[in-house]
Design an enzyme around this catalytic site. Sequence first.
Site, PDB file in Angstrom:
ATOM      1  N   LYS A  55      35.091 -41.298 -43.372  1.00 19.54           N
ATOM      2  CA  LYS A  55      34.504 -41.960 -44.546  1.00 19.54           C
ATOM      3  C   LYS A  55      33.640 -40.996 -45.366  1.00 19.54           C
ATOM      4  CE  LYS A  55      36.722 -45.651 -43.601  1.00 19.54           C
ATOM      5  NZ  LYS A  55      36.549 -46.751 -42.693  1.00 19.54           N
TER       6      LYS A  55
HETATM    7  C1  LIG Z   1      37.093 -47.963 -41.859  1.00 16.27           C
HETATM    8  C2  LIG Z   1      37.138 -49.341 -42.335  1.00 16.27           C
HETATM    9  C3  LIG Z   1      36.440 -50.370 -41.692  1.00 16.27           C
HETATM   10  C4  LIG Z   1      35.805 -50.203 -40.340  1.00 16.27           C
HETATM   11  O1  LIG Z   1      34.779 -49.294 -40.280  1.00 16.27           O
HETATM   12  P1  LIG Z   1      34.198 -48.924 -38.841  1.00 16.27           P
HETATM   13  O2  LIG Z   1      32.887 -48.249 -39.170  1.00 16.27           O
HETATM   14  O3  LIG Z   1      35.178 -48.001 -38.199  1.00 16.27           O
HETATM   15  O4  LIG Z   1      34.005 -50.177 -38.101  1.00 16.27           O
HETATM   16  C5  LIG Z   1      36.396 -51.617 -42.268  1.00 16.27           C
HETATM   17  N1  LIG Z   1      37.045 -51.869 -43.418  1.00 16.27           N
HETATM   18  C6  LIG Z   1      37.758 -50.932 -44.055  1.00 16.27           C
HETATM   19  C7  LIG Z   1      38.432 -51.281 -45.342  1.00 16.27           C
HETATM   20  C8  LIG Z   1      37.850 -49.635 -43.525  1.00 16.27           C
HETATM   21  O5  LIG Z   1      38.604 -48.708 -44.123  1.00 16.27           O
END
Ligand SMILES: *Cc1c(COP(=O)(O)O)cnc(C)c1O
Length: 385
Positions: free
Chosen positions: A182
């Site tokens: 991210k």
């Molecule tokens: C990555 C992601 C999540 C989950 O994030 P985590 O921190 O891994 O729980 C939720 N929604 C979307 C759209 C994502 O791309």
Amino acid sequence: MPDIPFARPDIGDREISAVVEALRSGWLTQGPATRQFESMFGKAVHADYAVALSSCTAAMHLALLALGIGKGDEVILPTMTFAATAEVVVHTGAKPVLIDVDPLDHNIRLEEVEKARTKHTRCILPVDFGGHPSPVIELAEWARDREIAVVEDAAHAFPAKHTARSIGSIADVTCFSFYATKTLTCGEGGMATTQREDLAKRIRLLSLHGISSDAWSREANNPPAWKYEIMEPGWKYNLADPAAAMGLVQLERADEMWARRRAISARYQAVVAAHDALECLTPRPECDSAWHLFVIKIVPGTLSIDRDRFAMELRRRGVCTSLHFIPLHVHAYYRATLEHPPENFPVATDAYLRSVSLPIYSAMSDAEVDQVVAAIEEICHAFHR
Ligand SMILES: *Cc1c(COP(=O)(O)O)cnc(C)c1O
């Protein structure tokens, strides 16, 4: 030439030193760095309250629970998202109601929400696809009048703005992800932000076994440090200090990293504009995107190859790609539990077959961006009808 990975975290000496310092401090679990990360992150997105958690999934789960959503309730969300957005709804006992997205930015629109609304609708869960903000101000205004909550899946959307307002300051609860790929990472981690003290308190309580030390301070003067009280069964969803220390450095670098992704997106947008075989998603004009993803779609009838082959041709030229997303309604579990035929989701079903996500991250070099651009141009030329 080495392959260009689809994602590469932007971790430098400062992040490494911060983690080492946290380790040397002797405080390994949630402590001073986590508190500071919450405070700085809250300021960055103009939220009154920020609660650091182990993931965005945890943040969304606790946001729904804090809002009292459960059995008999319905939560409206886009089919074009990751597993987490819907599974947290299922875990509360509520029913996920999937809707289609807009072809412009792959976000949900109020008209679709209105069509899906029933008397059981308690919450909308918009996803800021690829970092492009959903029309969250409009959704929040509509929802407020109907006593419906808005929990925003902003896993892709730090930093992003909707009409100069920061994502993180608009919905009842906004949930961010600090997963490795991210736009801000601490390996694994998440944050729930809100302007409501009651929700922040409840999310915090539920994140650590439903244990409150406040209850003791209310009832006794000078309670001994070992006293605590279980208010209800909770979860174990807290963040640890070495991760928060890394997040703090990433937060300081957020503008610089954002600028780099915007520059890369501008290069890709120019390529897409120059080729009739390609189109891409665009944030709405009133929004500033975090540019977590850059999704291109192959225009039907222009190339002699399909999407899978397009991705393979990129791979042959050293460019790794991904796909966002296989829509939820296509997956076995949701096919079995919801009566949603693919015809209900013409945009998502079509986008799924034509999309490719290109590498876009701050640690990408100019040479790597050049290589991606050259590969796309070569493929469009070689396979044009
Ligand atoms: C990555 C992601 C999540 C989950 O994030 P985590 O921190 O891994 O729980 C939720 N929604 C979307 C759209 C994502 O791309």
